[in-house]
Write an enzyme that holds these catalytic residues in place. Structure first.
Site, PDB file in Angstrom:
ATOM      1  N   PHE A  96       0.836  -1.201   0.000  1.00 28.05           N
ATOM      2  CA  PHE A  96       0.000   0.000   0.000  1.00 28.05           C
ATOM      3  C   PHE A  96       0.870   1.250   0.000  1.00 28.05           C
ATOM      4  O   PHE A  96       0.618   2.217   0.704  1.00 28.05           O
ATOM      5  CB  PHE A  96      -0.952  -0.005   1.201  1.00 28.05           C
ATOM      6  CG  PHE A  96      -2.195   0.844   1.012  1.00 28.05           C
ATOM      7  CD1 PHE A  96      -2.946   0.746  -0.144  1.00 28.05           C
ATOM      8  CD2 PHE A  96      -2.593   1.740   1.987  1.00 28.05           C
ATOM      9  CE1 PHE A  96      -4.079   1.524  -0.321  1.00 28.05           C
ATOM     10  CE2 PHE A  96      -3.725   2.519   1.834  1.00 28.05           C
ATOM     11  CZ  PHE A  96      -4.471   2.417   0.676  1.00 28.05           C
ATOM     12  N   ARG A  98       8.859  -6.653  -8.019  1.00 31.07           N
ATOM     13  CA  ARG A  98      10.125  -7.360  -8.152  1.00 31.07           C
ATOM     14  C   ARG A  98       9.842  -8.829  -8.450  1.00 31.07           C
ATOM     15  O   ARG A  98       8.953  -9.441  -7.853  1.00 31.07           O
ATOM     16  CB  ARG A  98      10.960  -7.246  -6.869  1.00 31.07           C
ATOM     17  CG  ARG A  98      11.582  -5.876  -6.645  1.00 31.07           C
ATOM     18  CD  ARG A  98      12.635  -5.568  -7.698  1.00 31.07           C
ATOM     19  NE  ARG A  98      13.312  -4.294  -7.462  1.00 31.07           N
ATOM     20  CZ  ARG A  98      12.918  -3.131  -7.945  1.00 31.07           C
ATOM     21  NH1 ARG A  98      11.814  -3.086  -8.697  1.00 31.07           N
ATOM     22  NH2 ARG A  98      13.598  -2.034  -7.703  1.00 31.07           N
ATOM     23  N   GLU A 129      16.737 -11.114 -14.895  1.00 24.72           N
ATOM     24  CA  GLU A 129      16.397 -10.268 -16.042  1.00 24.72           C
ATOM     25  C   GLU A 129      17.625 -10.058 -16.912  1.00 24.72           C
ATOM     26  O   GLU A 129      18.647  -9.566 -16.419  1.00 24.72           O
ATOM     27  CB  GLU A 129      15.835  -8.930 -15.548  1.00 24.72           C
ATOM     28  CG  GLU A 129      14.519  -9.106 -14.785  1.00 24.72           C
ATOM     29  CD  GLU A 129      13.931  -7.799 -14.268  1.00 24.72           C
ATOM     30  OE1 GLU A 129      14.605  -6.745 -14.369  1.00 24.72           O
ATOM     31  OE2 GLU A 129      12.794  -7.825 -13.767  1.00 24.72           O
ATOM     32  N   HIS A 152      10.379  -5.115 -17.784  1.00 25.19           N
ATOM     33  CA  HIS A 152      10.612  -4.203 -16.662  1.00 25.19           C
ATOM     34  C   HIS A 152      10.501  -2.744 -17.112  1.00 25.19           C
ATOM     35  O   HIS A 152      11.424  -1.935 -16.948  1.00 25.19           O
ATOM     36  CB  HIS A 152      11.992  -4.460 -16.039  1.00 25.19           C
ATOM     37  CG  HIS A 152      12.089  -3.989 -14.617  1.00 25.19           C
ATOM     38  ND1 HIS A 152      12.910  -4.574 -13.684  1.00 25.19           N
ATOM     39  CD2 HIS A 152      11.462  -2.972 -13.954  1.00 25.19           C
ATOM     40  CE1 HIS A 152      12.803  -3.948 -12.525  1.00 25.19           C
ATOM     41  NE2 HIS A 152      11.928  -2.965 -12.671  1.00 25.19           N
ATOM     42  N   GLY A 189       7.681  -0.781 -16.240  1.00 27.20           N
ATOM     43  CA  GLY A 189       6.607  -0.128 -15.497  1.00 27.20           C
ATOM     44  C   GLY A 189       6.845   1.341 -15.230  1.00 27.20           C
ATOM     45  O   GLY A 189       5.922   2.160 -15.322  1.00 27.20           O
TER      46      GLY A 189
END
Length: 323
Positions: A151, A234, A263, A280, A282
């Protein structure tokens, strides 16, 4: 002042102003690291640097020891699990990050992944471009149950977007912000409930030693066979072998993943038909990269002036340095 930049390759083109601004502060060395960098090469590169601005390259004890002049490490993003912050602190080296700066970008991407998985968008795009036209059924996001693990800034941004889809939003977290929960109309639940009840489960929490492999065979077995997992945090939060097994056995409907344990990935998880995968990205928007760059430059200036740094994560304060 010698500044070493180790960012994702596209970030340099996305924000050329960062390099220009850094050059006003000292000598700048740029490394392109998307294809990885050997440890021995990295050790050579850091031996005379004062400042490291890093995205995903691992800055461990060996690298820090190889940089006797190092005064400051900046994380180009929020999650700093690739940096040994405790060892840096023992050396008197401050480490800062950029919390929340890419939250809106990551939240956009989480919803994009969710919709792409629900409606088979990548598969249908690939088919139609190859000349194949075939109807396929998808599922709605509207009025479904959204579960969010975490959160923080990204999770809250995801929850805000969920209100536009009339979703019921559940949150599992150790840090319950009751005021924000009321604003966003979310309900806090325990770990078992978040896995049992979610139609779409978004992982948006920092990686810790305690939550590594939070998504595993046990928790996956609790999920609905119609559920989807979305990860924009992650890769190590998911046991990938367990997830592949769950998809093969149809314990869940699908997964949409922006991050992986290694990765680039070395297993066949991203190639599975039930998986939507991105590399990756985002936080990779022009807007967020510019904001992170501006914050990074401002903090380097603060270091040079002996001022208090923003977003210190290891309790070490700035030291006065010479230009």
């Amino acid at each position: 002042m010698k500044i070493l930049l180790m960012l994702r390759d596209e970030f340099y083109q996305a924000n050329p102003g960062l390099i220009e601004d850094a050059k006003k502060l000292g000598d700048v060395r740029i490394l392109y690291t998307d294809q990885g960098i050997a440890k021995d090469e990295l050790i050579k590169e850091v031996k005379d640097v004062d400042v490291i601005l890093v995205a995903v390259v691992k800055i461990d004890q060996e690298v820090i020891d190889a940089a006797p002049k190092l005064k400051y490490i900046l994380k180009h993003g929020a999650g700093y699990d690739n940096i040994d912050v405790e060892y840096a602190a023992s050396k008197g080296i401050p480490v800062t990050n950029a919390p929340g700066v890419n939250a809106q970008s990551a939240a956009d991407h989480a919803f994009g992944l969710m919709l792409a998985a629900a409606r088979n968008i990548p598969q249908k795009d690939k088919e139609i471009k190859s000349g194949h036209w075939e109807l396929s059924m998808g599922t709605e996001v509207y009025k479904k149950t959204l579960g969010i693990i975490g959160f923080g800034a990204i999770a809250k941004a995801v929850a805000k977007r969920a209100t536009g889809f009339d979703m019921e939003t559940l949150v599992y977290t150790n840090h319950r912000d009751l005021a924000e929960a009321e604003k966003l109309n979310v309900t806090f639940v325990d770990k078992e409930e978040i896995f049992k009840s979610s139609d779409y489960l978004v992982i948006a929490t920092s990686l810790t030693a305690e939550n590594r492999y939070l998504v595993n065979q046990e928790t996956l077995s609790l999920m609905k066979p119609t559920a989807y997992i979305v990860n924009v945090s992650r890769g190590q939060l998911i046991n990938e072998m367990d997830l592949m097994g769950a998809l093969e056995e149809k314990w869940i409907k699908g997964a949409a993943l922006d991050v992986f344990e290694v990765e680039p990935p070395i297993n066949h998880l991203p190639g599975m038909r039930e998986v939507v995968a991105t590399p990756h990205i985002g936080g990779a928007t022009f807007e967020s990269i510019k904001r992170i760059g501006d914050l990074s430059i401002a903090n380097i200036v603060k270091l040079m002036n002996g001022e208090e740094l923003e977003h210190v994560v290891n309790g070490v304060h700035s030291r006065v340095t010479q230009r």
